[in-house]
Scaffold this motif. Structure first.
Motif, PDB file in Angstrom:
ATOM      1  N   ARG A  82       0.829  -1.204   0.000  1.00 18.98           N
ATOM      2  CA  ARG A  82       0.000   0.000   0.000  1.00 18.98           C
ATOM      3  C   ARG A  82       0.863   1.255   0.000  1.00 18.98           C
ATOM      4  O   ARG A  82       1.999   1.240   0.495  1.00 18.98           O
ATOM      5  CB  ARG A  82      -0.987   0.035   1.146  1.00 18.98           C
ATOM      6  N   ASN A  83       0.311   2.311  -0.537  1.00 21.96           N
ATOM      7  CA  ASN A  83       0.943   3.616  -0.514  1.00 21.96           C
ATOM      8  C   ASN A  83      -0.007   4.533   0.241  1.00 21.96           C
ATOM      9  O   ASN A  83      -1.035   4.953  -0.285  1.00 21.96           O
ATOM     10  CB  ASN A  83       1.168   4.129  -1.942  1.00 21.96           C
ATOM     11  N   LYS A  84       0.329   4.816   1.482  1.00 21.53           N
ATOM     12  CA  LYS A  84      -0.581   5.593   2.325  1.00 21.53           C
ATOM     13  C   LYS A  84      -0.738   7.019   1.808  1.00 21.53           C
ATOM     14  O   LYS A  84      -1.820   7.609   1.895  1.00 21.53           O
ATOM     15  CB  LYS A  84      -0.089   5.591   3.763  1.00 21.53           C
ATOM     16  N   ALA A  85       0.317   7.570   1.286  1.00 24.00           N
ATOM     17  CA  ALA A  85       0.243   8.960   0.806  1.00 24.00           C
ATOM     18  C   ALA A  85      -0.734   9.099  -0.360  1.00 24.00           C
ATOM     19  O   ALA A  85      -1.437  10.112  -0.480  1.00 24.00           O
ATOM     20  CB  ALA A  85       1.623   9.432   0.401  1.00 24.00           C
ATOM     21  N   ASN A  86      -0.778   8.061  -1.200  1.00 25.37           N
ATOM     22  CA  ASN A  86      -1.654   8.103  -2.373  1.00 25.37           C
ATOM     23  C   ASN A  86      -2.991   7.417  -2.146  1.00 25.37           C
ATOM     24  O   ASN A  86      -3.837   7.413  -3.036  1.00 25.37           O
ATOM     25  CB  ASN A  86      -0.965   7.439  -3.567  1.00 25.37           C
ATOM     26  N   ASN A  87      -3.157   6.826  -0.969  1.00 26.20           N
ATOM     27  CA  ASN A  87      -4.395   6.093  -0.675  1.00 26.20           C
ATOM     28  C   ASN A  87      -4.659   5.008  -1.712  1.00 26.20           C
ATOM     29  O   ASN A  87      -5.779   4.896  -2.254  1.00 26.20           O
ATOM     30  CB  ASN A  87      -5.598   7.042  -0.581  1.00 26.20           C
ATOM     31  N   THR A  88      -3.636   4.222  -1.978  1.00 24.63           N
ATOM     32  CA  THR A  88      -3.787   3.124  -2.924  1.00 24.63           C
ATOM     33  C   THR A  88      -3.230   1.820  -2.340  1.00 24.63           C
ATOM     34  O   THR A  88      -2.355   1.842  -1.474  1.00 24.63           O
ATOM     35  CB  THR A  88      -3.058   3.403  -4.248  1.00 24.63           C
ATOM     36  N   VAL A  89      -3.768   0.718  -2.823  1.00 23.97           N
ATOM     37  CA  VAL A  89      -3.259  -0.612  -2.515  1.00 23.97           C
ATOM     38  C   VAL A  89      -3.017  -1.310  -3.847  1.00 23.97           C
ATOM     39  O   VAL A  89      -3.891  -1.310  -4.716  1.00 23.97           O
ATOM     40  CB  VAL A  89      -4.234  -1.410  -1.650  1.00 23.97           C
ATOM     41  N   THR A  90      -1.847  -1.896  -3.967  1.00 23.60           N
ATOM     42  CA  THR A  90      -1.438  -2.515  -5.222  1.00 23.60           C
ATOM     43  C   THR A  90      -1.275  -4.019  -5.049  1.00 23.60           C
ATOM     44  O   THR A  90      -0.775  -4.479  -4.027  1.00 23.60           O
ATOM     45  CB  THR A  90      -0.113  -1.908  -5.698  1.00 23.60           C
ATOM     46  N   LEU A  91      -1.709  -4.752  -6.059  1.00 24.76           N
ATOM     47  CA  LEU A  91      -1.492  -6.195  -6.099  1.00 24.76           C
ATOM     48  C   LEU A  91      -0.623  -6.487  -7.316  1.00 24.76           C
ATOM     49  O   LEU A  91      -1.079  -6.370  -8.456  1.00 24.76           O
ATOM     50  CB  LEU A  91      -2.815  -6.952  -6.191  1.00 24.76           C
ATOM     51  N   GLN A  92       0.626  -6.809  -7.064  1.00 25.03           N
ATOM     52  CA  GLN A  92       1.548  -7.174  -8.133  1.00 25.03           C
ATOM     53  C   GLN A  92       1.419  -8.670  -8.379  1.00 25.03           C
ATOM     54  O   GLN A  92       1.640  -9.472  -7.466  1.00 25.03           O
ATOM     55  CB  GLN A  92       2.984  -6.836  -7.740  1.00 25.03           C
TER      56      GLN A  92
END
Length: 119
Positions: free
Chosen positions: A68-78
């Protein structure tokens, strides 16, 4: 509102990166689920609010990675080394208290993004 992106068509052995975005997502536990026609929606991976805990379904361990990137409010699934059985609609889900790979743990859901693994 949860918004998924990054799905598409990829050959077996290829990679895709899915992203889930929402305002204030950093305050929620987040999970990825997937579903194929006629099948139950199954949990793929989840990450805790503080990113301290992650879980993976046995079928994707060693191939998928959630972050997750808290600053961008995103969660990524690679997703790497994709297989035909990874094909399905992938959904992002979030909850401020529920956690894990059970569908019932999550209140908020995105609309899904299609992933197709085929040669």
């Amino acid at each position: 509102q949860l918004v998924e992106s990054g799905g598409g068509l990829v050959q077996p052995g290829g990679s895709l990166r899915l992203t889930c975005a929402a305002s204030e997502l950093r305050y929620y536990h987040v999970s990825w689920f997937r579903q194929t026609p006629g099948a139950e929606r199954e949990g793929v991976s989840c990450i805790s609010k503080d990113s301290g805990v992650t879980e993976y379904a046995d079928s994707v361990k060693g191939r998928f990675r959630i972050s997750r990137n808290k600053a961008n409010n995103t969660v990524t699934l690679q997703m790497n080394d994709l297989k035909s059985e990874d094909t399905g609609v992938y959904y992002c889900a979030a909850d401020d208290s529920g956690f894990g790979l059970e569908r019932r743990s999550y209140y908020y859901w995105g609309r899904g993004t299609q992933v197709t693994v085929s040669s």
